[in-house]
Design a protein around this motif. Structure first.
Motif, short mmCIF file in Angstrom:
data_model
loop_
_atom_site.label_atom_id
_atom_site.label_comp_id
_atom_site.label_asym_id
_atom_site.label_seq_id
_atom_site.Cartn_x
_atom_site.Cartn_y
_atom_site.Cartn_z
N ALA A 183 9.11 4.32 -7.01
CA ALA A 183 8.88 5.02 -8.27
C ALA A 183 7.61 5.87 -8.20
CB ALA A 183 8.77 4.02 -9.42
N ILE A 184 6.60 5.37 -7.53
CA ILE A 184 5.37 6.16 -7.36
C ILE A 184 5.63 7.36 -6.47
CG2 ILE A 184 3.08 6.15 -6.28
CD1 ILE A 184 2.71 3.32 -7.33
N MET A 185 6.28 7.14 -5.33
CA MET A 185 6.54 8.26 -4.42
C MET A 185 7.37 9.34 -5.09
SD MET A 185 7.13 6.45 -0.69
CE MET A 185 8.01 4.97 -1.21
N ASP A 186 8.35 8.94 -5.90
CA ASP A 186 9.24 9.92 -6.52
C ASP A 186 8.73 10.45 -7.85
OD1 ASP A 186 11.14 9.80 -4.47
OD2 ASP A 186 12.11 8.04 -5.34
N GLY A 187 7.77 9.77 -8.45
CA GLY A 187 7.28 10.20 -9.75
C GLY A 187 5.88 10.79 -9.76
N LEU A 188 5.21 10.79 -8.59
CA LEU A 188 3.81 11.21 -8.56
C LEU A 188 3.62 12.67 -8.94
CD1 LEU A 188 0.85 10.52 -7.90
CD2 LEU A 188 1.33 11.15 -5.52
N GLU A 189 4.48 13.56 -8.45
CA GLU A 189 4.31 14.99 -8.76
C GLU A 189 4.29 15.22 -10.26
OE1 GLU A 189 6.37 19.37 -7.86
OE2 GLU A 189 7.43 17.53 -7.27
N HIS A 190 5.29 14.70 -10.97
CA HIS A 190 5.36 14.94 -12.41
C HIS A 190 4.28 14.17 -13.16
CE1 HIS A 190 8.90 17.42 -12.16
NE2 HIS A 190 9.52 16.50 -11.43
N ALA A 191 3.87 13.03 -12.62
CA ALA A 191 2.77 12.28 -13.25
C ALA A 191 1.48 13.08 -13.17
CB ALA A 191 2.61 10.93 -12.57
N LEU A 192 1.24 13.75 -12.04
CA LEU A 192 0.04 14.59 -11.92
C LEU A 192 0.14 15.82 -12.82
CD1 LEU A 192 -0.67 14.40 -8.08
CD2 LEU A 192 -2.05 13.42 -9.93
N ILE A 193 1.33 16.38 -12.94
CA ILE A 193 1.50 17.53 -13.84
C ILE A 193 1.17 17.13 -15.27
CG2 ILE A 193 3.20 19.09 -14.86
CD1 ILE A 193 4.61 19.12 -12.13
N ARG A 194 1.71 15.98 -15.70
CA ARG A 194 1.44 15.52 -17.07
C ARG A 194 -0.04 15.20 -17.24
NH1 ARG A 194 6.19 12.57 -16.02
NH2 ARG A 194 4.96 10.68 -15.65
N ALA A 195 -0.65 14.60 -16.21
CA ALA A 195 -2.06 14.23 -16.32
C ALA A 195 -2.98 15.44 -16.45
CB ALA A 195 -2.46 13.41 -15.11
N SER A 215 0.86 -1.18 0.00
CA SER A 215 0.00 0.00 0.00
C SER A 215 0.90 1.23 0.00
CB SER A 215 -0.89 0.03 1.25
OG SER A 215 -1.65 -1.15 1.36
N VAL A 216 0.62 2.18 -0.88
CA VAL A 216 1.41 3.41 -0.98
C VAL A 216 0.49 4.60 -0.77
CG1 VAL A 216 2.99 4.79 -2.38
CG2 VAL A 216 2.98 2.29 -2.62
N ALA A 217 0.76 5.36 0.30
CA ALA A 217 -0.01 6.59 0.56
C ALA A 217 0.56 7.72 -0.30
CB ALA A 217 0.05 6.95 2.03
N LEU A 218 -0.30 8.56 -0.81
CA LEU A 218 0.08 9.60 -1.77
C LEU A 218 0.16 10.96 -1.09
CD1 LEU A 218 -2.18 8.40 -4.73
CD2 LEU A 218 0.17 7.70 -4.17
N TYR A 219 1.40 11.42 -0.89
CA TYR A 219 1.66 12.71 -0.24
C TYR A 219 2.40 13.64 -1.19
CZ TYR A 219 0.85 10.10 4.13
OH TYR A 219 0.31 9.33 5.12
N ALA A 220 2.35 14.93 -0.89
CA ALA A 220 3.08 15.93 -1.69
C ALA A 220 4.52 16.03 -1.19
CB ALA A 220 2.38 17.28 -1.63
N ALA A 221 5.18 14.90 -1.16
CA ALA A 221 6.59 14.82 -0.77
C ALA A 221 7.16 13.57 -1.40
CB ALA A 221 6.75 14.77 0.75
N ASP A 222 8.44 13.58 -1.78
CA ASP A 222 9.02 12.41 -2.42
C ASP A 222 9.41 11.36 -1.38
OD1 ASP A 222 11.47 13.17 -1.29
OD2 ASP A 222 12.31 13.91 -3.17
N SER A 223 10.05 10.29 -1.81
CA SER A 223 10.34 9.18 -0.91
C SER A 223 11.30 9.55 0.20
CB SER A 223 10.90 8.00 -1.71
OG SER A 223 12.17 8.33 -2.26
N ARG A 224 12.06 10.62 0.04
CA ARG A 224 12.98 11.09 1.08
C ARG A 224 12.41 12.24 1.90
NH1 ARG A 224 17.65 8.48 0.82
NH2 ARG A 224 18.22 7.43 -1.13
#
Length: 457
Positions: free
Chosen positions: A443-455, A361-370
């Motif tokens: 990959a989701i934690m680190d790529g979510l911001e740009h994936a939402l931008i593209r979406a 399970s991956v929670a979606l936050y406005a922060a990367d994996s670090r």
């Protein structure tokens, strides 16, 4: 067929998943203390005999126990269950009055972290160095008696809500205010204890001040994409503890907000048995009756651990679904059978052998994996994301609507004191193996911001 009264409240395993599992074992009646989402209500209407929503009256304290007892009598319940941490004390007390199996008279030890720590200290279970604090003056006193930095947190909260790390004495007033504000916000959104307060009021503060645990993965993992804490999922049946498996974690985001959970655990079986022994001592010391358990601990050097807490309910998000997917054990159904006095069919010792597939399970936050905050806040549109572009072949991602904001919602700014309340959504992952699951979660934690931008373009 036996009949179960399922008391729904916010937090814990989601009703869209748990209700059908309970209904597969027994006729099910739902008492909704906090509102069901439209999706959850639809599931309940399909699976259950009755669904009664009393959330408009915001029942708390003795009133809540009375509602549960009356509902159990009305439907002729053979068992009363809840999957919410915030309703477990009320359900335990109702079960005692009804003469039904339940978490038992010691359930507060599995909710009040101060009582929990005291029990564990007497039992010789490793816990952080800590002091109680019920006022800013007591917080200041604790600061001078402990070794900073320290962690301020509520004895009654969950999911890191209200946790604040304090690094200097001049931060004490702001930390006290920030923690209290986060807890008040949780109370407004039904994310607070229901048994110990009147409607619209928070329970007594009951804060703890912890020295920061010197956690480390060095003697446990050789991959820093795994976090320094784990949880043991299990069930207590008439006082007998059945630990089922360990759930691994990703590194937390400040202060200690969980980001992702992974099943199965990849630690060597001997290391898992060491964790199992500590978990058994910790849960046995709480002297619970019949309930689910979720026991968290930090990993330390020298193959040592330090207990954090143990709840008389299952872990939240989709931990139980992970366990079922990977190990084939329906923990919801097993607990339901146990509460009905039937054989739950659980293992006597923990499952530690490797498996051929994995889930998380991956929670979606406005922060990367670090834990680095995003530079932008694009709208949350998970239905427009090309998830396959973030994942390995064979990995599948499912956005779980019951734990996600509606598509098009503003992406929440990450506020450290708000813990899980910062989450915009949850993704359930299945992968061919643990290594692929780990890589794809990051990959989701680190790529979510740009994936939402593209979406959104």
């Amino acid at each position: 067929m036996a009949r179960v009264l399922l008391v729904h409240a916010r937090a814990g395993a989601p009703p869209e998943y748990t209700i059908p599992k309970v209904a597969a074992v027994a006729d099910t009646c739902v008492l909704a203390v906090t509102p069901l989402s439209a999706t959850a209500r639809s599931v309940a209407d399909t699976c259950c005999e009755t669904v009664v929503d009393i959330s408009d009256s915001r029942p708390h304290a003795d009133q809540l126990v009375e509602h549960i007892v009356a509902a159990a009598h009305r439907v002729g319940a053979d068992a009363v269950l809840t999957f919410s941490e915030f309703a477990v004390i009320a359900v335990a007390e109702a079960c005692q009055r009804l003469g039904l199996p339940g978490p038992g008279p010691n359930v507060r030890r599995a909710r009040d972290k101060r009582a929990m720590r005291e029990v564990w200290q007497r039992a010789g279970v490793p816990v952080p160095t800590w002091l109680p604090a019920d006022s800013i003056e007591e917080l200041r006193s604790a600061w001078h008696r402990l070794t900073p930095p320290v962690l301020l947190k509520s004895a009654w909260s969950a999911a890191a809500v209200g946790q604040v790390i304090i690094r200097s004495e001049d931060e004490l007033p702001a930390a006290w205010e920030s923690s209290g504000a986060a807890l008040a916000g949780g109370n407004e959104s039904w994310f607070s204890e229901l048994r110990l307060s009147a409607a619209g009021q928070q329970p007594a503060p009951g804060f703890l001040v912890d020295e920061i645990i010197p956690s480390s993965i060095r003697s446990w993992y050789d991959d820093d994409r795994y976090g320094d804490h784990i949880s043991v999922e299990g069930v207590v049946v008439e006082g007998r503890y059945h630990p089922v498996c360990i759930t691994s974690k990703a590194p937390t985001t400040a202060p200690f907000t969980e980001r992702a959970n992974f099943t199965p655990c990849v630690l060597a079986p001997a290391l898992q048995r060491r964790i199992e022994e500590i978990a058994r001592r910790a849960v046995d010391a709480l002297e619970l009756g019949t309930c689910a358990t979720h026991t968290e601990m930090k990993l330390l050097d020298g193959e040592r651990v330090c207990l954090l807490e143990s709840a008389a309910r299952f872990g939240g998000v989709l931990l139980t679904r992970e366990v079922e997917h990977v190990h084939g054990i329906d923990m919801i159904g097993a607990y339901t059978r146990a509460a009905l006095g039937e054989d739950p069919g659980l293992p006597d010792t923990m499952l530690v052998q490797p498996t051929a597939h994995a889930a998380g399970s991956v929670a979606l936050y406005a922060a990367d994996s670090r834990g680095r905050p995003w530079s932008t806040l694009p709208p949350f549109v998970p239905d427009r994301i090309d998830w396959a572009s973030l994942l390995s072949p064979g990995t599948k991602a499912e956005v779980f609507d019951g734990l996600s904001l509606p598509s098009g919602s503003p992406m929440p700014v990450y506020d450290a004191a708000n813990g899980y309340l910062n989450s915009a959504g949850l993704v359930f992952l299945t992968a061919p193996d643990p290594a692929t699951l780990l890589a794809d979660a990051h990959a989701i934690m680190d790529g979510l911001e740009h994936a939402l931008i593209r979406a959104g373009q």
